[in-house]
Enzyme design. Structure first.
Site, short mmCIF file in Angstrom:
data_model
loop_
_atom_site.label_atom_id
_atom_site.label_comp_id
_atom_site.label_asym_id
_atom_site.label_seq_id
_atom_site.Cartn_x
_atom_site.Cartn_y
_atom_site.Cartn_z
N GLY A 223 0.84 -1.24 0.31
CA GLY A 223 0.12 0.17 -0.31
C GLY A 223 0.72 1.14 0.35
O GLY A 223 1.76 1.59 -0.50
N GLU A 224 0.37 1.92 0.99
CA GLU A 224 0.82 3.92 0.44
C GLU A 224 1.18 4.48 -0.70
O GLU A 224 1.24 5.69 -0.58
CB GLU A 224 2.34 3.34 1.38
CG GLU A 224 2.90 2.78 2.79
CD GLU A 224 3.53 2.74 2.78
OE1 GLU A 224 4.66 3.17 2.18
OE2 GLU A 224 4.52 2.73 3.96
#
Length: 355
Positions: free
Chosen positions: A320-321
């Site tokens: 993610g991120e």
């Protein structure tokens, strides 16, 4: 009962232009190479030209916005990590220590973190005036979706509109939306199951690293959540009942970005779930999307199929991120460089392939 306020999306321009498509294809075909020899890079160059409505696509001042929020559902043990990690990771972002910070620096992409609903008061921290922290907090985490909607309709509307505001007047023409929220794979799985009309078993995975028992417990809790909100079927209602503050805000950001004809470089499972929501709320958003990578989170394959998407990379990632999108970003730079800088057969005085 008070009448519910629904979301009104801005108009999404249609990129379909057959004349432009033919022009772009001819430019690409006449480069000094055999037809199709650059593979996906050629279709990527064409897609970028169609999104921008030009035969000379360019990327200007790319932007990453990482949306962070807590999830009330985590109190039922649906994640391998405690919810406090959400705020701890925000601090890590602001100190430049996360994977997305490293990749953003490497590729010179501006990164800001959006507090959509973190269960922490950053105004009382050393980071209260940090230039990379944007305060759009709707509330201190979403509600417990096992007992009530994750967001009231008013909260969901504010989150969507706040996501739009994040993008308005933002520099550049390319947006990567990342996220941080312990428990958000549960929210994304719920959204996918309901909006995609899929079985929950096809949509859930281990998230941050659940073992077999933890995965079964997660499945049991999420099954109850879907039953609790069985009447939520319209996209806005589904988002409010099952989603998260950061996912709603990401969806609003994607809608606004598409309305401004920005390139949407989509990350993995959570970002794709936000795009699915955005597309259902504002049909046409997905035509601006380029999918960076195939997440190992099981539900992502179903999301990609629903969105008719073919990702650029398959690196076995599930962080993610916005990390997968940042990793794929140089491919977009290369596609623009090829269409703008590579010589044609005529330019180079080279004979074309015999017909």
């Amino acid at each position: 009962m008070i009448a519910l306020t629904k979301f009104t999306a801005p108009a999404i321009p249609n990129i379909d232009n057959n004349d432009l498509r033919q022009q772009l294809q001819q430019i690409i075909d006449l480069k000094t190479k055999p037809l199709g020899a650059l593979g996906r890079l050629e279709s990527l160059a064409l897609q970028l030209g169609m999104i921008q409505g030009t035969t000379t696509p360019q990327i200007d001042q790319p932007q990453i916005r990482v949306f962070a929020a807590n999830h009330g559902l985590t109190k039922h043990g649906t994640s391998a990590f405690p919810s406090a990690v959400t705020a701890q990771m925000v601090y890590n972002f602001l100190q430049g220590g996360a994977a997305i910070n490293v990749l953003a620096r490497q590729h010179n992409i501006e990164l800001k973190v959006v507090d959509a609903g973190v269960d922490t008061d950053f105004s009382n921290s050393a980071f209260k005036d940090h230039p990379q922290l944007l305060d759009y907090k709707v509330r201190y985490g979403s509600r417990d979706a096992l007992t009530e909607p994750a967001m009231t309709e008013a909260e969901c509307l504010v989150a969507l509109e706040s996501g739009m505001k994040v993008v308005q007047n933002m520099a550049g023409n390319l947006l990567i939306v990342g996220e941080m929220g312990i428990g958000n794979t549960s929210a994304a799985s719920l959204l996918l199951a309901r909006l995609g009309d899929l079985s929950l078993a096809d949509c859930i995975g281990r998230g941050t690293g659940l073992d077999d028992a933890g995965l079964q417990h997660k499945a049991n809790i999420l099954t109850q959540v879907l039953e609790r909100h069985s009447k939520a079927r319209a996209p806005f209602d589904v988002l409010a009942a099952l989603g998260g503050l950061e996912i709603a805000m990401m969806a609003g950001a994607l809608i606004q970005a598409a309305s401004e004809r920005r390139i949407l470089l989509i990350d993995g499972f959570i970002a794709s779930s936000a795009l699915l929501v955005a597309e259902r709320l504002a049909p046409g958003v997905a035509q601006y999307a380029i999918f960076s990578h195939h997440s190992v989170e099981p539900g992502h394959a179903h999301l990609l199929k629903l969105l008719n998407a073919e990702p650029l990379l398959n690196m076995g990632m599930r962080l993610g991120e916005g990390s997968g999108a940042a990793l794929a970003y140089p491919l977009l730079q290369s596609a623009c460089a090829i269409i703008n800088e590579m010589a044609s057969f005529n330019d180079a005085g080279i004979s074309e392939q015999s017909k």
